[in-house]
Design an enzyme around this catalytic site. Sequence first.
Site, short mmCIF file in Angstrom:
data_model
loop_
_atom_site.label_atom_id
_atom_site.label_comp_id
_atom_site.label_asym_id
_atom_site.label_seq_id
_atom_site.Cartn_x
_atom_site.Cartn_y
_atom_site.Cartn_z
N LYS A 87 0.84 -1.21 0.00
CA LYS A 87 0.00 0.00 0.00
C LYS A 87 0.87 1.25 0.00
O LYS A 87 1.99 1.23 0.54
CB LYS A 87 -0.87 0.03 1.27
N LEU A 88 0.32 2.32 -0.55
CA LEU A 88 1.04 3.59 -0.54
C LEU A 88 1.02 4.18 0.87
O LEU A 88 -0.01 4.16 1.54
CB LEU A 88 0.39 4.57 -1.53
N HIS A 105 12.39 -3.42 -3.42
CA HIS A 105 11.65 -3.58 -4.68
C HIS A 105 12.34 -4.67 -5.50
O HIS A 105 13.56 -4.67 -5.63
CB HIS A 105 11.64 -2.25 -5.45
C1 GAR Z 1 9.14 -9.24 -2.40
O1 GAR Z 1 9.60 -9.81 -3.60
C2 GAR Z 1 9.26 -7.73 -2.43
O2 GAR Z 1 10.37 -7.27 -3.13
C3 GAR Z 1 7.99 -7.37 -3.17
O3 GAR Z 1 7.01 -8.20 -2.61
C4 GAR Z 1 7.62 -9.45 -2.27
C5 GAR Z 1 7.24 -9.79 -0.86
O4 GAR Z 1 7.68 -11.09 -0.52
N1 GAR Z 1 7.68 -5.97 -3.00
C6 GAR Z 1 7.16 -5.26 -4.00
O5 GAR Z 1 6.87 -5.73 -5.08
C7 GAR Z 1 6.97 -3.79 -3.67
N2 GAR Z 1 6.77 -3.03 -4.86
P1 GAR Z 1 7.79 -11.54 0.97
O6 GAR Z 1 6.44 -11.24 1.63
O7 GAR Z 1 8.08 -13.00 0.89
O8 GAR Z 1 8.91 -10.76 1.62
#
Ligand code: GAR
Length: 202
Positions: A87-88, A105
């Site tokens: 979320k933002l 990211h």
């Molecule tokens: C991760 O790959 C993170 O980089 C991404 O969500 C995933 C969460 O995985 N975040 C985004 O895409 C933000 N723009 P996790 O819950 O296993 O850490």
Amino acid sequence: MFSLAVFVSGRGSNLNSILNAPKLRNLIEVKAVVSNKADCQAFDIAKNHFIPVYNVGYKEGFLSFDELGNLFYSLKIDLIVLAGFLKLIPDSFVKSFKNKIINIHPALLPSFGGNGMYGMNVHKAVFDASAQISGASVHFVDETYDTGKIIAQRCVDISDAQSHEELAERVLKIEHQLLPFVIEKFALGKVFVDKTRVRVLN
Ligand code: GAR
């Protein structure tokens, strides 16, 4: 101890990488895990480590960002880590914690970022563009998605990846190294922001 709050929305593998990083063991304490979801896998990880969990957002029973900010002041949180939080963050909260909120990211910013670019959407876009490398970026959070100054990046060769799922696996491995590395640098006071660049000392 350097105090962290970690924001999550789902699986929590990055939260896990923070909690299990040997170099962070005697350096940091995760004092709060926060989610916009009433329940998520990451909350189970937090609970197994006896870390208090909180919900933030506009739903009934959730904390507002103002309330969360006050909680963080009372807990003396040094750094807020967005680890898969989708979320933002409201402007007022970003302003209250300037240069104290970071996000991971799953691509090499400033490409493949922005609204809607999260999780598998990112990896699919990278794969479909036929990019030959990808990676992970940790950046400061500002008022818009993925535009804050970049703190650290790692890249990975994806020239022989057969699918975006395979690409995602390779990037996730890098994320699990990069995020603890950056947190360690913050905890050791080795991250500096000047007008144009972020400097991370060895
Ligand atoms: C991760 O790959 C993170 O980089 C991404 O969500 C995933 C969460 O995985 N975040 C985004 O895409 C933000 N723009 P996790 O819950 O296993 O850490």
